[in-house]
Design a protein around this motif. Structure first.
Motif, PDB file in Angstrom:
ATOM      1  N   UNK A  45     -15.175  41.850 -26.422  1.00  0.00           N
ATOM      2  CA  UNK A  45     -15.837  40.575 -26.155  1.00  0.00           C
ATOM      3  C   UNK A  45     -16.310  40.595 -24.704  1.00  0.00           C
ATOM      4  N   UNK A  46     -17.586  40.299 -24.501  1.00  0.00           N
ATOM      5  CA  UNK A  46     -18.126  40.213 -23.147  1.00  0.00           C
ATOM      6  C   UNK A  46     -18.857  38.890 -22.943  1.00  0.00           C
ATOM      7  N   UNK A  47     -19.188  38.616 -21.703  1.00  0.00           N
ATOM      8  CA  UNK A  47     -19.864  37.357 -21.378  1.00  0.00           C
ATOM      9  C   UNK A  47     -21.336  37.625 -21.068  1.00  0.00           C
ATOM     10  N   UNK A  48     -22.197  36.971 -21.826  1.00  0.00           N
ATOM     11  CA  UNK A  48     -23.638  37.178 -21.623  1.00  0.00           C
ATOM     12  C   UNK A  48     -24.097  36.744 -20.244  1.00  0.00           C
ATOM     13  N   UNK A  49     -23.466  35.715 -19.710  1.00  0.00           N
ATOM     14  CA  UNK A  49     -23.930  35.138 -18.440  1.00  0.00           C
ATOM     15  C   UNK A  49     -23.582  36.036 -17.247  1.00  0.00           C
ATOM     16  N   UNK A  50     -22.311  36.443 -17.188  1.00  0.00           N
ATOM     17  CA  UNK A  50     -21.851  37.196 -16.015  1.00  0.00           C
ATOM     18  C   UNK A  50     -21.716  38.682 -16.301  1.00  0.00           C
ATOM     19  N   UNK A  51     -21.764  39.067 -17.561  1.00  0.00           N
ATOM     20  CA  UNK A  51     -21.571  40.464 -17.913  1.00  0.00           C
ATOM     21  C   UNK A  51     -20.115  40.893 -17.928  1.00  0.00           C
ATOM     22  N   UNK A  52     -19.211  39.944 -17.691  1.00  0.00           N
ATOM     23  CA  UNK A  52     -17.785  40.293 -17.607  1.00  0.00           C
ATOM     24  C   UNK A  52     -17.189  40.724 -18.943  1.00  0.00           C
ATOM     25  N   UNK A  53     -16.251  41.624 -18.877  1.00  0.00           N
ATOM     26  CA  UNK A  53     -15.430  41.936 -20.040  1.00  0.00           C
ATOM     27  C   UNK A  53     -14.427  40.799 -20.200  1.00  0.00           C
TER      28      UNK A  53
END
Lengths: 447, 447
Positions: A379-387
């Protein structure tokens, strides 16, 4: 100074030992409700699997040893019932029903958690058992050994239920699991949970999700009937593994703040809302390293670590815990099932814009014998690119691999950064691109 | 646009495929000196171990498939001999000795590395073999199969030598290893390397470190005599595994900058000192994530990753590689041996003030059956508190665990932060405190 600890399991005894090491003159008193301290609760299913093993193998150190070797006063079968924050005393009753009152300068609440008993008629029949503390384990194992048990119904499908499936199967016992909500491991990616389901079914476990147990009745010839709306299962024993809840009543009654699921709220130093009272272990909450928010994820490592940190702080050595990722692993027959961080739903709830990927790859290199498939879900975050989170299921190579993702969560790494990690490769241990990296590369394309 | 690649192994073919995927109209030409492209070189010892397996099992994709399915022009047995950066051409000779000249708009040097042949009389006798490319593997396996081989001497004790010990032992062949410098795995913590030595000795491997081979002679009745100052070993075959060096001559001759060990110097985009020429794989250097300095650590994952990244950049998709931690794992009989980051000596050389710790703990939980011991060695920096490196040896639980430390190195974590990582726990897979955490806790006390 008097340091009183309510609860003598992982968090409590870790704190007691550590505090005594820091300050040998500190008076440390542990009030433990049961007759056991310091044992490996997580080892119980594996112990139960083997009729030859004594349940007391799981005791790491006996109360008498803590007393003699470390000078810790361990009061077994002492039930703390009330904390008076004004006079700084813990009140309760001992094994003989006599009241006691322990004054404290600093208090640690390490009361743990208790199994949730669903409100079902028959839930308290003898032979309907739970598995939380060592006494539960002894009772359960004794029950198994004393009679002919052909089939067991487990109410619940969490990891204790799943571990018990394997333990019972090892003893030649048939198992059915039943629970009201639909879905096995519903928090898990569907492709991964389908694989866990297939593994359980391949070992003959009956999985009855989406079925609420309505009653448990003692059968005339012995054993039980577990009744749901559209089915009845006959069995010789029932295990209730329907989740746990924090033993925080005593803290709430003393006016301490509580948080998610009613767990005792603590700061990064394990201090509660009362400056003289700390809390650690399965009764207390923690900050999640991904969201920074309070969560209640009761796991053994955190309990031990929090016990140590509480003792440090009580002894004047400032220790701040950075929080938890919720990393967990369990074995389901021949599968390793591991997770860390947030699920897609949790990520959405926490305000992220999650994107996910699920891949299937091999546990060993191209053409290397003995390879098995590994599923990875990220699962990653589209906004920040974070894992944000990871899940893995496979016959080998998941239990320790998940730790790489856990460390990445602690470091707030982006999927891009994580995908560049220089992970180990040799043909017997994995493909050139570690399964986590293959998944990260795929997720990167979607972010 | 013409994209020419010298070398068709991991880096070269990764780049070729990736570039074609980005730009289907790109003319991609691979000049490969041998008759093989795209195979799992690291799998060779495991393949050799099994007489029944065909060496060509290790071929991941054949040249013809790259040609047909992807439109990549693969020129086998084409030896590139000279790069002319002015006219942008690669010149060489083909299998029939005919000269060729390939013009390029962008060039990738992916020439790999070659085994170092010590200057020893007899080193080129037939039956004195190396193991680097697939042709070497075929030759070696053919040699083993064609005659009665009772004993093999391996010159060198690096990981290829160690993997070959196991491969040969699996075929019932006795092995002696010999090398001039004293110490088995001298870069490794002495307690850990002693364990590897004991494992090899338990399997009957003769370890003769600190002994320079002075000559290899063909014995009258067949086989060889390997002679050192104070000993002679009779054997039926010799394997030279005394390290490798980058195939960077062609790059140096073209005026490109080279770095550590003479490897081709590249920036984070894999570009050499010439803007039209890139380099990737075992011939090129990299930046170390701990020191930020150039290093030459030729490993398969980096080769694949660098091939991709070079193709990205050549196709106008900017990709910067963050560098390597030097993470590696290998199997020595029943041991997993893993490392990442800096050794104590490397840390000192890099200007850190290293502090180390070595611990021995268990691979599974208290009282869980089947547990084995695990050794962990950590290196931290006294000045900044940073984690600098990790080494692990154990019968189980090292190969994937090392990755958690590798990610911590990428994140420049301190030992304190790393020690707070929420790692997975379940009794079959480890103790409550993961061995890496126990080591980090110990190291923390010394920093």
């Amino acid at each position: 100074m008097d340091f009183v600890i309510i609860g003598g399991d992982a968090a409590g005894m870790s704190a007691a030992s550590r505090a005594k090491r820091h300050q040998p003159n500190l008076r440390v008193t542990v009030l433990e409700m049961t007759r056991d301290v310091s044992y490996s609760a997580c080892g119980m299913p594996y112990n139960i699997a083997d009729p030859q093993r004594d349940m007391d193998d799981l005791v790491v150190r006996e109360a008498a040893v803590f007393e003699k070797k470390q000078g810790i006063r361990v009061r077994l079968r002492h039930e703390a019932r009330r904390i008076d924050p004004e006079s700084r005393r813990v009140e309760g009753v001992d094994a003989d029903g006599r009241p006691f009152s322990s004054p404290y300068d600093r208090l640690l609440i390490a009361t743990g958690a208790s199994p949730i008993l669903p409100k079902i008629p028959g839930i308290k029949l003898p032979g309907v058992l739970v598995l939380k503390n060592l006494e539960d384990g002894r009772r359960l194992k004794h029950y198994l050994s004393g009679r002919k048990i052909g089939r067991v119904v487990i109410i619940g499908m969490g990891y204790i239920a799943l571990e018990m499936c394997e333990a019972l199967a090892a003893r030649g016992i048939a198992v059915d699991m039943i629970k009201p909500r639909p879905g096995l491991l519903p928090w898990m990616d569907s492709e991964l949970s389908a694989r866990v389901r297939a593994e359980l079914e391949a070992h003959g476990v009956g999985i009855h999700d989406g079925r609420a147990v309505e009653n448990i009745t003692a059968a005339p010839g012995g054993g039980f009937k577990v009744g749901a709306a559209d089915m009845t299962i006959s069995c010789d024993m029932v295990i209730v593994a329907a989740g746990i809840s924090p033993n925080s009543r005593i803290a709430a009654d003393a006016g301490l703040e509580t948080g998610p699921m009613g767990a005792v709220s603590v700061d990064a130093t394990l201090r509660t809302s009362n400056p003289y009272i700390y809390s650690a272990g399965d009764c207390a909450d923690a900050f999640h390293v991904v969201t920074g928010k309070r969560v209640w994820i009761p796991l053994a490592l955190r309990a031990n670590r929090a016990g140590w940190a509480a003792a440090d702080n009580i002894c004047g050595i400032e220790t701040r815990l950075s929080g938890i990722a919720g990393t967990a692993v369990f074995k389901v027959f021949d599968l390793e099932v591991a997770c860390t961080g947030l699920t897609q739903n949790e990520a959405t709830t926490a305000g992220f814009l999650p994107e996910t990927v699920t891949i299937k790859t091999r546990s060993r290199a191209h053409a290397h014998p003995g390879s098995a498939s590994i599923h990875v879900h990220l699962v990653g975050d589209r906004e920040t690119g974070r894992l944000l989170g990871a899940q893995m299921v496979g016959r080998e190579g998941c239990a320790h691999r998940i730790n790489a993702a856990a460390v990445a969560l602690h470091a707030h790494m982006t999927v891009a950064d994580f995908s560049q990690s220089d992970l180990a490769y040799a043909p017997p241990f994995g493909p050139v691109w570690d399964p986590l990296l293959t998944a990260a590369n795929q997720l990167l394309k979607k972010l």
